[in-house]
Design an enzyme around this catalytic site. Structure first.
Site, short mmCIF file in Angstrom:
data_model
loop_
_atom_site.label_atom_id
_atom_site.label_comp_id
_atom_site.label_asym_id
_atom_site.label_seq_id
_atom_site.Cartn_x
_atom_site.Cartn_y
_atom_site.Cartn_z
N ALA A 94 0.73 -1.19 0.17
CA ALA A 94 -0.11 -0.10 0.01
C ALA A 94 0.77 1.23 0.08
O ALA A 94 0.37 2.42 -0.48
CB ALA A 94 -0.99 0.01 1.28
N TYR A 95 2.01 1.33 0.31
CA TYR A 95 3.15 2.39 0.58
C TYR A 95 3.17 3.13 -0.98
O TYR A 95 4.08 2.46 -1.67
CB TYR A 95 4.19 2.25 1.01
N GLN A 96 2.54 4.02 -1.11
CA GLN A 96 2.98 4.93 -2.29
C GLN A 96 3.03 3.94 -3.76
O GLN A 96 3.79 4.12 -4.48
CB GLN A 96 4.34 5.38 -2.34
N LYS A 130 3.16 -6.23 3.53
CA LYS A 130 1.80 -6.33 4.08
C LYS A 130 0.93 -6.56 3.08
O LYS A 130 1.11 -5.78 1.98
CB LYS A 130 1.33 -5.38 5.08
#
Length: 340
Positions: free
Chosen positions: A60-62, A88
């Site tokens: 999900a990060y960037q 994740k």
């Protein structure tokens, strides 16, 4: 650096886990304050030089660029079997639910994309980012067990869950002969200690590692005054976690500053030294070299019982905040929840 076995797994991790949410293309995703690839590589390199072998990111990060930056850096700077990489996956999206994509299929797609982003053959610790109310937990555990049997994952963990949820998942895993969660990544620090009520007892009883995020309360436990960073100005999610309790939290922050002055060390070192008496390996975000240095130094700072009590005695109960405040059965489109 000190190292510890991560719960009941065979993963040997540094006592400091480098949180990689601050790495990623700032033109993509939700955050404009993240570091580009060159700056991210410098921080990762410094972490490796300081003995940090545990790195935590997420798909999900960037929009996956954090995974790509972390993967490229670690592939070039370290031997694969000498680092522990955690990432994740998210719950099924509203679109996947509408299209009838199964929980197992969604996890497989996310896992394969993360492996591609990282440029790696396996993930050491694969973490459920938030409890998925739209998918039976047994289906999730079966999918993760299959990933381990396929050699794509070494161990599994969970983040942002209640104690009863973790207990239920692992009880089902035991009953069905599946792989249990060996770690939990929750919101825990000196000014947010609600997990001590139930989650800590469960983890101690079942040898589940605690690897909390927001270890420094988005910077509040690392400096005495108002935070002036770009993230502090733009990160409304972090503000939502702490602004409502700022007055009572400041009392504890002042205690951290006082102890730091007595020891002639940074507030980061005191805050993390306290946290290291409670958990296996806190996830500490770093976007500057001195962030890494402070975290590493904290491992060797030993607080005595009176100092620990001094830091704890003014704490007052907090309402759940951030993801956990939204983590309810009523959450249908959980893509709107994971903004951490």
């Amino acid at each position: 650096m000190q190292y510890i076995r991560l719960g009941s797994s065979d993963l040997n991790v540094s006592r400091i886990c480098m949180g990689c949410m601050g790495f990623g293309d700032p033109t993509k995703g939700q955050h404009s304050w993240t570091l580009g690839e060159t700056e991210s590589r410098e921080i990762i390199r410094h972490g490796l030089e300081q003995g940090i072998n545990f790195y935590d990111t997420a798909i999900a990060y960037q929009l996956g660029s954090s995974e790509r930056y972390v993967g490229r850096a670690l592939r070039e700077m370290a031997k694969r079997d000498e680092v522990v990489v955690a990432t994740k996956f998210l719950p099924r999206t509203a679109q996947q639910l509408a299209d009838g994509v199964s929980g197992r299929r969604a996890i497989t797609l996310s896992l394969d994309q993360s492996l591609h982003n990282l440029g790696m053959d396996y993930i050491d610790l694969y973490i459920c980012h938030i409890w998925d109310y739209n998918t039976p937990v047994l289906e999730i555990m079966e999918a993760l067990h299959h990933a381990i049997r396929a050699g794509k994952v070494r161990a599994i963990g969970i983040s942002n869950c209640h104690a009863w949820q973790l207990a239920k998942a692992n009880a089902l895993a035991e009953r069905e002969g599946l792989t249990p969660f060996v770690s939990v990544q929750s919101h825990y620090n000196l000014i947010m200690r609600e997990d001590e009520r139930e989650l800590f007892g469960l983890c101690a009883e079942d040898n589940i590692a605690l690897t909390p995020y927001s270890a420094l309360a988005s910077g509040r436990l690392s400096r005495p005054g108002e935070i002036q960073t770009r993230r502090a100005q733009e990160d409304d999610y972090a503000k939502g976690k702490y602004d409502k309790t700022a007055h009572q939290d400041q009392i504890i922050i002042n205690c951290v500053a006082e102890l730091a002055g007595q020891y002639q060390v940074s507030m980061t070192e005191v805050s993390l030294a306290w946290l290291l008496t409670k958990v296996s390996a806190p996830v500490v975000g770093a976007t500057k070299r001195h962030h890494v240095d402070g975290a590493v130094k904290a491992v060797d700072l030993q607080l005595n019982d009176d100092e620990i009590l001094y830091l704890e005695e003014c704490y007052q109960p907090h309402a759940l905040s951030g993801i956990m405040a939204q983590n309810t059965p009523q959450t249908k489109d959980q893509t709107q929840v994971w903004t951490r």
